[in-house]
Design an enzyme around this catalytic site. Structure first.
Site, PDB file in Angstrom:
ATOM      1  N   CYS A  28       0.842  -1.197   0.000  1.00 33.82           N
ATOM      2  CA  CYS A  28       0.000   0.000   0.000  1.00 33.82           C
ATOM      3  C   CYS A  28       0.880   1.251   0.000  1.00 33.82           C
ATOM      4  CB  CYS A  28      -0.939   0.007   1.202  1.00 33.82           C
ATOM      5  SG  CYS A  28      -0.084   0.155   2.785  1.00 33.82           S
ATOM      6  N   CYS A  31       3.420   1.627   2.755  1.00 31.25           N
ATOM      7  CA  CYS A  31       4.683   0.907   2.545  1.00 31.25           C
ATOM      8  C   CYS A  31       5.658   1.766   1.748  1.00 31.25           C
ATOM      9  CB  CYS A  31       4.426  -0.406   1.805  1.00 31.25           C
ATOM     10  SG  CYS A  31       3.353  -1.555   2.668  1.00 31.25           S
ATOM     11  N   ASP A 446       8.477  25.676 -33.393  1.00 29.69           N
ATOM     12  CA  ASP A 446       9.576  26.117 -34.245  1.00 29.69           C
ATOM     13  C   ASP A 446       9.152  25.864 -35.683  1.00 29.69           C
ATOM     14  OD1 ASP A 446      12.296  26.882 -34.953  1.00 29.69           O
ATOM     15  OD2 ASP A 446      12.533  24.768 -35.469  1.00 29.69           O
TER      16      ASP A 446
END
Length: 787
Positions: A28, A31, A446
């Site tokens: 989870c 952790c 560009d």
């Protein structure tokens, strides 16, 4: 083995190394936070980020701590209660787990042992003759329930006890601790009720609740792992592009050798239908090459030794119907395919900014849940419900509150989004670029090579009266022969088309953003922009009318000047023409339809830039053209667009009373910023790409393109820009949906469990369903088909 690679540090920082480490046992978001804190305490570690979905840690540490860092990081992970693994070990395990039923054995055992416990309970709530037939109140003997539930609790559930114990020792909480406490409470309550029951009386036991909760959690984890394997399908597909054997052309003819033994400079034979083993160039033969898995382009491209692309071959692409001989230019980690794989892996392991907020919430989530469970227990006891009922309600709170879905919500969506984007030729370098792209309001392009083909040709060469046009063109081409600038190549190509031999120039000097100077046969020439000529004081009066006429037609005009004893004298004008890229006009229209403003940035004079802009559907009068911008000034142009949009936002925003009665922008306007994306070729546009909120490099996976931009578009198709913004919007939408559902499960489920409306079994099913729903929702991104 564990990968540790040197990466460039930011300016002013000490050099930094990186280490990727696999971690097993995380369940989870809590952790994740625990492992990160453990790794950041290791001496020399500058930063550590852990991804729950990929089960990997990315560690940044200073170069002075390189020795022994692998061992120190592994020790920290193990002390935190998790199993460290090398990336190679982790990948090997993933390859072995490709079967759809891999890892299902513990789940199957849990289902077999839990079924006899839960079936009588289910029959007890079924109305009608079926329940009466089996006995509405029939239940297994207590000793048999104990025999069935104990292996589930302590063998299949051992992983929860182990990880939960490590969390408790570290004074932190995680999902495993919640499951271990909750199921142990139910199991212990059942033992107590059984031991204290009156002789001949069969009390209601809760062995089935504990066993079913553990089985459901294991089932949810297995479904989650199965879904994770699908999210990493893009990485596995890229790895599969690399062949194992190459046909080395040596003194004795063709010899099959492992791909690991191929070196740069070797010559390889590629037969029809085979994959190109590594990067290289064609030196013999011609063929068609399918590069769709790398660029997303469905049509094959021609490759030969004298082709327009120089016969460039990319490892992993498929050779067509021609036998070719190639010379190797890059192997191993230096190939384009290897760099692409690293980019996708880095993006999938990176943390989006929104995930940091989730981690902060998860850090306090488990302790809060433990307090709520304790309050629930005491509350029901105070209400007179009895120890049995109070404990069951507290167990339900512990079970449903597991924050698994919170930890998976963001990384699962990012993995799916970056994976499907890579299959369509869009490489997303980091999660932050993916999350930011959906907010882009202006896209700056560009011109040359991005919106235009980028291969200009010399359309006019106007010399002063009485001058030898061929001789002057020959001299100009000689000065330009060493330059890689597109305009210089156009001059050289025009001279070669006329059959002019180019003499060797002397003293050639390139002036960035302006032009080139050099000597031919003792005469010194300058070739460059009209602006440069004006800066140098060249008199262009005699050529001014002709230059204006060429610019009015949309041509890019340069001038030739000769350095004489009397000073610089104008000698000729060069006019260059370029063509819009196929699909460029449609790409800009797509972006405008999405409400995105488009701007073209060009170094051309304003007349030429505006003429090309109109061909592309842009409106110069609306400020959609920025002309005469030098390469070094493009970053400043991007910053100007960001500031311009911000100022417009502030002016248009609702205003409120200031502290002294004056009007000032609303808080929303002050917080908001104008998000600008820059699209360029990734070489001379690198500063602008870095200055933009989101940089997109149009290219073929060059090093500069991949490092300067957050997103690399593998084929030069402007329509990929709209596709990149679209996949960003869809991914962020999935993240928000996942977080919404994850919070809904917890926020709605905890009060229901505390009030006694959910049993531990239903709570366990809901918790498992939350993780599975988050992963399934993220996998819907795989259906995205681009543009």
């Amino acid at each position: 083995m564990t990968s540790a690679s040197v990466t460039p540090a930011a300016a002013g920082d000490a050099p930094a190394n990186t280490l990727d480490l696999g971690i097993a046992g995380m369940t989870c978001a809590s952790c994740v936070g625990r492992v990160e804190r453990a790794l950041r305490k290791v001496p020399g570690v500058q930063d550590a980020t852990v991804n729950l979905a990929t089960e990997r840690a990315h560690i940044v540490f200073d170069a002075a701590s390189a020795a022994g860092m692998d061992a120190l990081a592994r020790r920290a992970v193990r002390n935190a209660g998790y199993e460290p693994r090398s990336v190679a070990e982790q990948e090997a395990g993933e390859e072995q787990a490709q079967s759809p039923w891999a890892g299902f054995a513990p789940v199957a055992a849990g289902l077999v042992l839990s079924a006899p416990l839960v079936v009588p309970m289910m029959l007890g709530v079924i109305p009608g003759s079926l329940a009466d037939l089996f006995g509405r109140h029939w239940m297994l003997p207590a000793w048999l329930q104990f025999v069935l539930a104990t292996p589930v609790q302590f063998i299949l559930g051992a992983r929860f006890y182990k990880a939960g114990w490590h969390a408790a020792k570290a004074l932190t909480g995680n999902m495993d601790l919640l499951v271990a406490i909750g199921t142990s409470a139910g199991y212990g309550l059942s033992l107590w009720l059984w031991a204290t029951a009156h002789p001949g009386h069969m009390p209601h036991l809760y062995f089935e609740a504990s066993a079913v909760v553990i089985t459901l959690v294991l089932l949810g984890k297995w479904l989650e792992a199965r879904a994770k394997r699908q999210t990493t399908a893009a990485i596995r597909a890229l790895h599969a592009l690399r062949p194992d054997v190459a046909h080395l052309l040596g003194p004795d003819g063709e010899v099959d050798v492992p791909i690991a033994e191929v070196m740069a400079g070797d010559r390889l034979v590629v037969r029809p239908g085979e994959r190109i083993p590594v990067d290289g160039t064609v030196v013999q033969g011609h063929t068609q090459v399918d590069e769709s898995m790398l660029t997303g382009e469905p049509l094959p491209v021609a490759r030969s030794a004298d082709g327009p692309e120089g016969g460039a071959l990319t490892g992993g692409s498929i050779n067509g119907d021609g036998r070719i001989v190639m010379q190797v230019t890059a192997v191993g980690a230096e190939t384009v395919l290897a760099r692409i794989i690293r980019l996708v892996e880095d993006a999938q392991s990176a943390k989006a900014p929104i995930q940091r907020l989730v981690d902060q919430v998860s850090a306090v989530f488990v302790p809060v849940v433990l307090v709520i469970a304790l309050v629930t227990l005491l509350g029901w006891l105070w209400a007179g419900a009895g120890v049995e009922a109070a404990l069951i309600h507290a167990v339900a709170v512990l079970v449903i509150a597991c924050p698994c879905a919170l930890g998976l919500a963001t990384p699962a969506a990012i993995m799916a989004g970056t994976g499907v984007a890579a299959r369509h030729g869009i490489l997303i370098k980091d999660a932050e670029a993916l999350e930011t792209a959906h907010r882009v309001q202006t896209v700056a392009f560009d011109k040359t090579g991005t919106l235009t083909v980028g291969r200009p040709r010399l359309t006019a060469f106007h010399v002063e009266p009485g001058a030898d046009e061929a001789a002057l063109l020959q001299a100009v081409a000689a000065v330009q022969s060493g330059s890689e600038h597109p305009l210089a190549r156009a001059v050289v190509a025009a001279a070669q088309e006329r059959g002019l031999a180019l003499p060797a120039p002397d003293g050639v000097r390139a002036v960035p953003g302006r032009g080139t100077e050099g000597a031919v046969d003792g005469r010194s020439y300058l070739v460059g922009s009209l602006r440069w000529m004006q800066e140098l004081g060249v008199d262009l009066t005699a050529l001014a009318d002709r230059a204006a006429a060429l610019q009015a037609k949309g041509a890019t005009v340069s001038a030739v000047a000769e350095r004489t004893a009397q000073g610089l004298a104008a000698r000729a004008l060069l006019a260059f023409g370029d063509e819009p890229k196929p699909g460029a006009r449609e790409a800009l229209a797509q972006l405008r339809a999405q409400g995105v403003r488009c701007v073209m940035i060009s170094g051309d004079n304003r007349g030429a830039a505006e003429a090309m802009a109109r061909r592309l559907g842009l409106d110069p009068d609306a400020g959609e053209v920025m002309a005469e911008v030098l390469p070094g000034d493009k970053a400043a142009a991007v910053n100007a667009l960001k500031a311009q949009g911000h100022d417009e936002r502030r002016r248009a925003a609702p205003r409120r009373e200031g502290p002294l009665g004056g009007q000032r922008p609303s808080a929303a306007a002050e917080r908001g910023g104008h998000v600008v994306a820059m699209v360029g070729d990734g070489v001379n546009d690198a500063p602008a790409l870095a200055a933009a909120d989101v940089g997109m490099a149009m290219g073929n996976g060059t090093d500069v393109a991949m490092h300067a931009a957050g997103i690399t578009l593998m084929r030069g198709d402007p329509q990929l820009v709209a596709a990149a913004l679209d996949i960003s919007r869809r991914t962020v939408a999935k993240i928000r949906q996942n977080l919404f559902w994850a919070f809904v499960y917890n926020v709605a489920g905890i009060p229901l469990a505390a009030l006694g409306y959910l049993s531990p079994v239903v709570a366990g099913a809901a918790m498992a369903l939350s993780s599975v729903s988050v992963m399934t929702n993220a996998l819907l991104l795989k259906r995205w088909r681009g543009r």
